[in-house]
Design a protein around this motif. Structure first.
Motif, PDB file in Angstrom:
ATOM      1  N   ASP A   7     -78.196 -49.866 -32.844  1.00 57.11           N
ATOM      2  CA  ASP A   7     -77.545 -51.110 -33.262  1.00 57.11           C
ATOM      3  C   ASP A   7     -78.015 -51.553 -34.646  1.00 57.11           C
ATOM      4  N   ASP A   8     -79.319 -51.402 -34.891  1.00 61.02           N
ATOM      5  CA  ASP A   8     -79.854 -51.784 -36.205  1.00 61.02           C
ATOM      6  C   ASP A   8     -79.276 -50.904 -37.307  1.00 61.02           C
ATOM      7  N   LEU A   9     -79.144 -49.600 -36.978  1.00 61.88           N
ATOM      8  CA  LEU A   9     -78.626 -48.675 -37.982  1.00 61.88           C
ATOM      9  C   LEU A   9     -77.172 -49.011 -38.331  1.00 61.88           C
ATOM     10  N   ILE A  10     -76.365 -49.328 -37.303  1.00 61.77           N
ATOM     11  CA  ILE A  10     -74.969 -49.716 -37.555  1.00 61.77           C
ATOM     12  C   ILE A  10     -74.919 -50.988 -38.412  1.00 61.77           C
ATOM     13  N   GLU A  11     -75.791 -51.949 -38.105  1.00 63.47           N
ATOM     14  CA  GLU A  11     -75.796 -53.192 -38.902  1.00 63.47           C
ATOM     15  C   GLU A  11     -76.207 -52.914 -40.344  1.00 63.47           C
ATOM     16  N   ARG A  12     -77.130 -51.996 -40.505  1.00 61.43           N
ATOM     17  CA  ARG A  12     -77.556 -51.653 -41.860  1.00 61.43           C
ATOM     18  C   ARG A  12     -76.403 -50.971 -42.608  1.00 61.43           C
ATOM     19  N   LEU A  13     -75.700 -50.070 -41.918  1.00 61.87           N
ATOM     20  CA  LEU A  13     -74.547 -49.411 -42.533  1.00 61.87           C
ATOM     21  C   LEU A  13     -73.458 -50.434 -42.879  1.00 61.87           C
ATOM     22  N   ARG A  14     -73.289 -51.444 -42.004  1.00 59.92           N
ATOM     23  CA  ARG A  14     -72.278 -52.471 -42.267  1.00 59.92           C
ATOM     24  C   ARG A  14     -72.606 -53.212 -43.567  1.00 59.92           C
ATOM     25  N   ARG A  15     -73.886 -53.502 -43.736  1.00 59.65           N
ATOM     26  CA  ARG A  15     -74.312 -54.206 -44.942  1.00 59.65           C
ATOM     27  C   ARG A  15     -74.109 -53.313 -46.173  1.00 59.65           C
ATOM     28  N   ILE A  16     -74.466 -52.017 -46.034  1.00 57.15           N
ATOM     29  CA  ILE A  16     -74.317 -51.106 -47.173  1.00 57.15           C
ATOM     30  C   ILE A  16     -72.832 -50.921 -47.523  1.00 57.15           C
TER      31      ILE A  16
ATOM     32  N   LEU B  31     -58.778 -51.406 -42.261  1.00 56.21           N
ATOM     33  CA  LEU B  31     -57.761 -50.556 -42.887  1.00 56.21           C
ATOM     34  C   LEU B  31     -58.306 -49.903 -44.152  1.00 56.21           C
ATOM     35  N   TRP B  32     -59.061 -50.677 -44.911  1.00 50.54           N
ATOM     36  CA  TRP B  32     -59.658 -50.145 -46.133  1.00 50.54           C
ATOM     37  C   TRP B  32     -60.600 -48.978 -45.798  1.00 50.54           C
ATOM     38  N   SER B  33     -61.408 -49.168 -44.773  1.00 50.57           N
ATOM     39  CA  SER B  33     -62.366 -48.137 -44.374  1.00 50.57           C
ATOM     40  C   SER B  33     -61.659 -46.856 -43.934  1.00 50.57           C
ATOM     41  N   ILE B  34     -60.586 -47.011 -43.167  1.00 51.85           N
ATOM     42  CA  ILE B  34     -59.863 -45.814 -42.711  1.00 51.85           C
ATOM     43  C   ILE B  34     -59.291 -45.084 -43.921  1.00 51.85           C
ATOM     44  N   ALA B  35     -58.672 -45.841 -44.825  1.00 57.22           N
ATOM     45  CA  ALA B  35     -58.085 -45.211 -46.009  1.00 57.22           C
ATOM     46  C   ALA B  35     -59.168 -44.490 -46.811  1.00 57.22           C
ATOM     47  N   ARG B  36     -60.303 -45.137 -46.985  1.00 60.27           N
ATOM     48  CA  ARG B  36     -61.358 -44.545 -47.805  1.00 60.27           C
ATOM     49  C   ARG B  36     -62.034 -43.373 -47.104  1.00 60.27           C
ATOM     50  N   SER B  37     -61.961 -43.315 -45.761  1.00 57.17           N
ATOM     51  CA  SER B  37     -62.559 -42.169 -45.086  1.00 57.17           C
ATOM     52  C   SER B  37     -61.722 -40.912 -45.325  1.00 57.17           C
ATOM     53  N   PHE B  38     -60.501 -41.072 -45.858  1.00 58.48           N
ATOM     54  CA  PHE B  38     -59.700 -39.914 -46.269  1.00 58.48           C
ATOM     55  C   PHE B  38     -60.054 -39.472 -47.685  1.00 58.48           C
ATOM     56  N   ARG B  39     -61.014 -40.148 -48.310  1.00 56.54           N
ATOM     57  CA  ARG B  39     -61.414 -39.815 -49.673  1.00 56.54           C
ATOM     58  C   ARG B  39     -60.282 -39.978 -50.683  1.00 56.54           C
ATOM     59  N   VAL B  40     -59.362 -40.905 -50.433  1.00 60.13           N
ATOM     60  CA  VAL B  40     -58.373 -41.178 -51.473  1.00 60.13           C
ATOM     61  C   VAL B  40     -58.975 -42.198 -52.435  1.00 60.13           C
ATOM     62  N   ALA B 123     -75.679 -39.699 -47.282  1.00 61.36           N
ATOM     63  CA  ALA B 123     -75.747 -38.900 -46.052  1.00 61.36           C
ATOM     64  C   ALA B 123     -74.488 -39.098 -45.204  1.00 61.36           C
ATOM     65  N   VAL B 124     -73.927 -40.309 -45.241  1.00 63.01           N
ATOM     66  CA  VAL B 124     -72.699 -40.575 -44.485  1.00 63.01           C
ATOM     67  C   VAL B 124     -71.600 -39.593 -44.921  1.00 63.01           C
ATOM     68  N   GLY B 125     -71.596 -39.252 -46.204  1.00 64.37           N
ATOM     69  CA  GLY B 125     -70.574 -38.342 -46.729  1.00 64.37           C
ATOM     70  C   GLY B 125     -70.765 -36.895 -46.308  1.00 64.37           C
ATOM     71  N   GLN B 126     -71.900 -36.592 -45.667  1.00 67.59           N
ATOM     72  CA  GLN B 126     -72.171 -35.204 -45.306  1.00 67.59           C
ATOM     73  C   GLN B 126     -72.019 -34.926 -43.816  1.00 67.59           C
ATOM     74  N   GLU B 133     -65.234 -41.014 -39.874  1.00 65.06           N
ATOM     75  CA  GLU B 133     -64.154 -41.945 -39.577  1.00 65.06           C
ATOM     76  C   GLU B 133     -64.603 -42.972 -38.533  1.00 65.06           C
ATOM     77  N   LEU B 134     -65.268 -42.495 -37.503  1.00 64.63           N
ATOM     78  CA  LEU B 134     -65.744 -43.410 -36.452  1.00 64.63           C
ATOM     79  C   LEU B 134     -66.760 -44.408 -37.012  1.00 64.63           C
ATOM     80  N   LEU B 135     -67.751 -43.899 -37.735  1.00 66.99           N
ATOM     81  CA  LEU B 135     -68.786 -44.807 -38.241  1.00 66.99           C
ATOM     82  C   LEU B 135     -68.208 -45.799 -39.239  1.00 66.99           C
ATOM     83  N   ARG B 136     -67.281 -45.334 -40.078  1.00 71.59           N
ATOM     84  CA  ARG B 136     -66.724 -46.261 -41.062  1.00 71.59           C
ATOM     85  C   ARG B 136     -65.939 -47.379 -40.385  1.00 71.59           C
TER      86      ARG B 136
END
Lengths: 152, 187
Positions: A7-16, B31-40, B123-126, B133-136
């Protein structure tokens, strides 16, 4: 296995994410302004063909031409859109309208252009900006027809 | 007070701008996140997102099931992005790369001042495309409900938790440095 720090990692990613790649303000402003484009009294012409989603059609027409067809009842419009020859970043559109149509305008969120229809229903518009676009067709004895928005 | 999506849709369909603005506030970042996860790039992502909202306006009366709104929005923006990607792959002249103010990579770290944040963001990009897509979507602001995530990505609600854990593990493996992750999480 769920990690205790998830949960903390997701919140940190949200902020980034909010810091590194937020939706630009202009995107939110355009989204809020979209409500004003509503046309309650018009009939909606749906997109029934888009060569950009059907690569085999693109090859048939040449890679540089996008073909689109909209239909609503007895009205149909076929479009060909391509990059303007001598002006980078601008688009040229030609099309054929069938059905009882009196006039045609090309609309973008920022403005509109009137196109002349010839006796056979052909029209051409040049120097269009890329981005969301739709057509509005007025009819003599029926409500106008507005096409679905399409990003050109 | 959080208003129900169905009420907001109905009010927006009546022309209520405040209700519409609330829908935008709720879903624009997703919506922005989904679009950007396509690297457009930013201009193409902006077009895709704007087209999606315009399409919602013209379909306001036709969304019967408010629960499916986030799925409808996500499908629409994804479809636009796929079209954009196809367009640039065939190298058609509808390619305005030279004209764009900014072709920024979604994972550009220029705006990040914290080195550890920048490393984590790279690292998210790798990690796998599916995990990105899920994390974004999960990291959008405001935090989406699992129901929205489920509809947006077309995955069962029950699989979001396990997938999230798996994708964060993948991210930890790529980021590698325990200090890097630990330091951030402890803050």
């Amino acid at each position: 296995m769920t990690h205790p720090g998830d949960d903390d990692l997701i919140e940190r990613l949200r902020r980034i994410a909010a810091e590194a790649d937020p939706p630009p303000g202009i995107v939110g402003a355009a989204a809020r302004a979209a409500l004003a484009t509503r046309r309650l009294d018009d009939e909606l012409a749906e997109l029934v063909l888009d060569s950009a989603h059907e690569p085999e059609l693109v090859r048939a027409a040449g890679d540089d031409v996008r073909m689109l067809t909209f239909e609503a009842g007895d009205v149909a419009v076929e479009l060909q859109v391509q990059a303007q020859l001598h002006e980078a970043g601008r688009l040229a559109m030609r099309g054929l309208v069938t059905g009882p149509v009196a006039g045609l305008t090309v609309e973008t969120p920022g403005g509109e252009r009137t196109a002349d229809l010839d006796a056979d229903g052909w029209f051409a518009v040049e120097d269009l900006p890329p981005g969301p676009t739709r057509l509005r067709l007025t009819r003599p004895d029926a409500p106008a027809v507005t096409s679905a928005w399409i990003a050109l | 007070m959080a208003q129900d999506t169905g009420e907001l849709l109905a009010a927006a369909a009546d022309g209520n701008q405040a209700a519409w603005d609330e829908l935008v506030a709720r879903y624009n970042s997703m919506l922005w996140s989904i679009a950007r996860s396509f690297r457009v790039n930013t201009a193409d992502a902006a077009d895709a997102v704007q087209t999606t909202w315009l399409r919602l306006v013209e379909n306001l009366e036709r969304i019967n099931d408010p629960e499916r709104l986030s799925g409808w929005l996500a499908t629409t923006v994804r479809r636009e992005c796929l079209r954009i990607l196809r367009k640039s792959r065939v190298g058609a002249p509808l390619d305005f790369a030279d004209e764009l103010p900014d072709g920024a990579d979604p994972l550009d770290t220029a705006l990040l001042t914290d080195e550890r944040d920048a490393a984590l963001w790279r690292a998210v990009g790798q990690i796998s495309q599916r995990c990105q897509e899920l994390l974004r979507v999960l990291m959008t602001t405001p935090p989406p409900t699992y129901a929205d995530v489920s509809a947006a990505l077309g995955m069962p609600i029950g699989s979001i938790g396990p997938s999230r854990a798996r994708c964060l593990d993948q991210l930890r493996r790529v980021a590698g440095d325990d200090d890097l992750l630990g330091a951030g999480e402890a803050r």
